[in-house]
Design a protein around this motif. Sequence first.
Motif, mmCIF file in Angstrom:
data_model
loop_
_atom_site.group_PDB
_atom_site.id
_atom_site.type_symbol
_atom_site.label_atom_id
_atom_site.label_comp_id
_atom_site.label_asym_id
_atom_site.label_seq_id
_atom_site.Cartn_x
_atom_site.Cartn_y
_atom_site.Cartn_z
ATOM 1 N N GLU A 129 6.457 16.754 4.799
ATOM 2 C CA GLU A 129 5.003 16.496 4.816
ATOM 3 C C GLU A 129 4.473 16.062 3.462
ATOM 4 O O GLU A 129 3.599 15.200 3.363
ATOM 5 N N ARG A 130 5.021 16.641 2.401
ATOM 6 C CA ARG A 130 4.563 16.274 1.056
ATOM 7 C C ARG A 130 4.961 14.844 0.727
ATOM 8 O O ARG A 130 4.206 14.086 0.111
ATOM 9 N N ALA A 131 6.176 14.468 1.157
ATOM 10 C CA ALA A 131 6.638 13.101 0.900
ATOM 11 C C ALA A 131 5.799 12.092 1.677
ATOM 12 O O ALA A 131 5.441 11.024 1.156
ATOM 13 N N LEU A 132 5.472 12.415 2.909
ATOM 14 C CA LEU A 132 4.641 11.527 3.724
ATOM 15 C C LEU A 132 3.265 11.364 3.088
ATOM 16 O O LEU A 132 2.728 10.248 3.014
ATOM 17 N N ALA A 133 2.704 12.467 2.608
ATOM 18 C CA ALA A 133 1.390 12.402 1.969
ATOM 19 C C ALA A 133 1.464 11.607 0.661
ATOM 20 O O ALA A 133 0.563 10.825 0.333
ATOM 21 N N GLY A 134 2.562 11.785 -0.067
ATOM 22 C CA GLY A 134 2.739 11.053 -1.321
ATOM 23 C C GLY A 134 2.862 9.557 -1.084
ATOM 24 O O GLY A 134 2.255 8.739 -1.797
ATOM 25 N N ALA A 135 3.628 9.181 -0.072
ATOM 26 C CA ALA A 135 3.798 7.759 0.239
ATOM 27 C C ALA A 135 2.474 7.150 0.688
ATOM 28 O O ALA A 135 2.142 6.011 0.333
ATOM 29 N N LYS A 136 1.702 7.900 1.467
ATOM 30 C CA LYS A 136 0.385 7.415 1.921
ATOM 31 C C LYS A 136 -0.545 7.195 0.723
ATOM 32 O O LYS A 136 -1.266 6.195 0.638
ATOM 33 N N ALA A 137 -0.509 8.141 -0.215
ATOM 34 C CA ALA A 137 -1.373 8.026 -1.397
ATOM 35 C C ALA A 137 -1.020 6.786 -2.210
ATOM 36 O O ALA A 137 -1.905 6.058 -2.679
ATOM 37 N N PHE A 138 0.263 6.510 -2.365
ATOM 38 C CA PHE A 138 0.659 5.314 -3.118
ATOM 39 C C PHE A 138 0.290 4.040 -2.358
ATOM 40 O O PHE A 138 -0.135 3.057 -2.949
ATOM 41 N N ALA A 139 0.478 4.078 -1.027
ATOM 42 C CA ALA A 139 0.176 2.879 -0.233
ATOM 43 C C ALA A 139 -1.271 2.438 -0.423
ATOM 44 O O ALA A 139 -1.586 1.252 -0.353
ATOM 45 N N GLU A 140 -2.143 3.397 -0.692
ATOM 46 C CA GLU A 140 -3.571 3.089 -0.812
ATOM 47 C C GLU A 140 -3.975 2.617 -2.205
ATOM 48 O O GLU A 140 -5.072 2.076 -2.397
ATOM 49 N N LEU A 141 -3.117 2.822 -3.183
ATOM 50 C CA LEU A 141 -3.508 2.532 -4.569
ATOM 51 C C LEU A 141 -3.787 1.045 -4.816
ATOM 52 O O LEU A 141 -4.651 0.688 -5.612
ATOM 53 N N GLY A 142 -3.026 0.184 -4.128
ATOM 54 C CA GLY A 142 -3.127 -1.250 -4.387
ATOM 55 C C GLY A 142 -4.539 -1.791 -4.244
ATOM 56 O O GLY A 142 -4.952 -2.679 -4.998
ATOM 57 N N SER A 143 -5.282 -1.249 -3.294
ATOM 58 C CA SER A 143 -6.638 -1.743 -3.087
ATOM 59 C C SER A 143 -7.680 -0.923 -3.848
ATOM 60 O O SER A 143 -8.856 -1.286 -3.903
ATOM 61 N N LEU A 144 -7.242 0.173 -4.439
ATOM 62 C CA LEU A 144 -8.180 1.064 -5.136
ATOM 63 C C LEU A 144 -8.297 0.754 -6.630
ATOM 64 O O LEU A 144 -9.308 1.059 -7.258
ATOM 65 N N ILE A 145 -7.243 0.182 -7.195
ATOM 66 C CA ILE A 145 -7.209 0.009 -8.652
ATOM 67 C C ILE A 145 -7.240 -1.484 -8.983
ATOM 68 O O ILE A 145 -6.265 -2.204 -8.752
ATOM 69 N N PRO A 146 -8.366 -1.950 -9.500
ATOM 70 C CA PRO A 146 -8.561 -3.398 -9.680
ATOM 71 C C PRO A 146 -7.566 -4.039 -10.639
ATOM 72 O O PRO A 146 -7.308 -5.237 -10.536
ATOM 73 N N GLU A 147 -7.006 -3.275 -11.535
ATOM 74 C CA GLU A 147 -6.052 -3.848 -12.501
ATOM 75 C C GLU A 147 -4.729 -4.264 -11.860
ATOM 76 O O GLU A 147 -3.950 -4.999 -12.465
ATOM 77 N N LEU A 148 -4.452 -3.817 -10.644
ATOM 78 C CA LEU A 148 -3.171 -4.122 -10.001
ATOM 79 C C LEU A 148 -3.194 -5.520 -9.397
ATOM 80 O O LEU A 148 -3.817 -5.762 -8.360
ATOM 81 N N ARG A 149 -2.478 -6.454 -10.059
ATOM 82 C CA ARG A 149 -2.394 -7.832 -9.572
ATOM 83 C C ARG A 149 -1.439 -7.921 -8.381
ATOM 84 O O ARG A 149 -1.630 -8.710 -7.469
ATOM 85 N N GLU A 150 -0.370 -7.153 -8.446
ATOM 86 C CA GLU A 150 0.575 -7.060 -7.331
ATOM 87 C C GLU A 150 0.901 -5.590 -7.129
ATOM 88 O O GLU A 150 0.957 -4.821 -8.101
ATOM 89 N N TRP A 151 1.139 -5.235 -5.891
ATOM 90 C CA TRP A 151 1.414 -3.828 -5.586
ATOM 91 C C TRP A 151 2.299 -3.736 -4.347
ATOM 92 O O TRP A 151 1.905 -4.140 -3.265
#
Lengths: 97, 97
Positions: B19-41
């Motif tokens: 469950e922790r790994a699933l939650a961790g992967a979900k959190a990373f999957a969302e970062l690309g659209s949350l952090i404007p500095e990320l040109r590619e994710w």
Amino acid sequence: MIRHLVLFKLNEGVTKDDERALAGAKAFAELGSLIPELREWECAWNTTERDIAYDYAINSLVEDREALQAYLTHPAHQAAAGLWREFATWVIADIEV
Amino acid sequence: MIRHLVLFKLNEGVTKDDERALAGAKAFAELGSLIPELREWECAWNTTERDIAYDYAINSLVEDREALQAYLTHPAHQAAAGLWREFATWVIADIEV
């Protein structure tokens, strides 16, 4: 497609300006134009000093698992990896993108 | 630009469906659209079984060192990394591309 990532750690006592490391980096730099299966090819020395930082990295992209296998078994890749085996270890990850 | 690569290794006994790994992967999957500095994710579980294979990887691209720092210190990244710290270790490399 498959993104093939490799992070290299120089063996204890080996530095980036070691002749073997220079030759290894040169061999990898040439692979991108030698192996047709490589859709994207970036390789360079790490630029950040952190305890968890490895020393060198490859970011590559291939079409599918067959192309990945063709890359891995290509004589030019085998030769370059053979150089690196003398002075470094590495870890990989292949992710579907 | 700087390509920021991260390879994660699950701790002994932890699996991808933890469950922790699933939650961790979900959190990373969302970062690309949350952090404007990320040109590619790109982030995903490794798909190759090899002794040297790590379990999960991030491939990201930012403009420069300032952007990298903004990403690393962004609260959403800090929160996601905090999740992963509970069940994995990781290594990084930042290469100029």
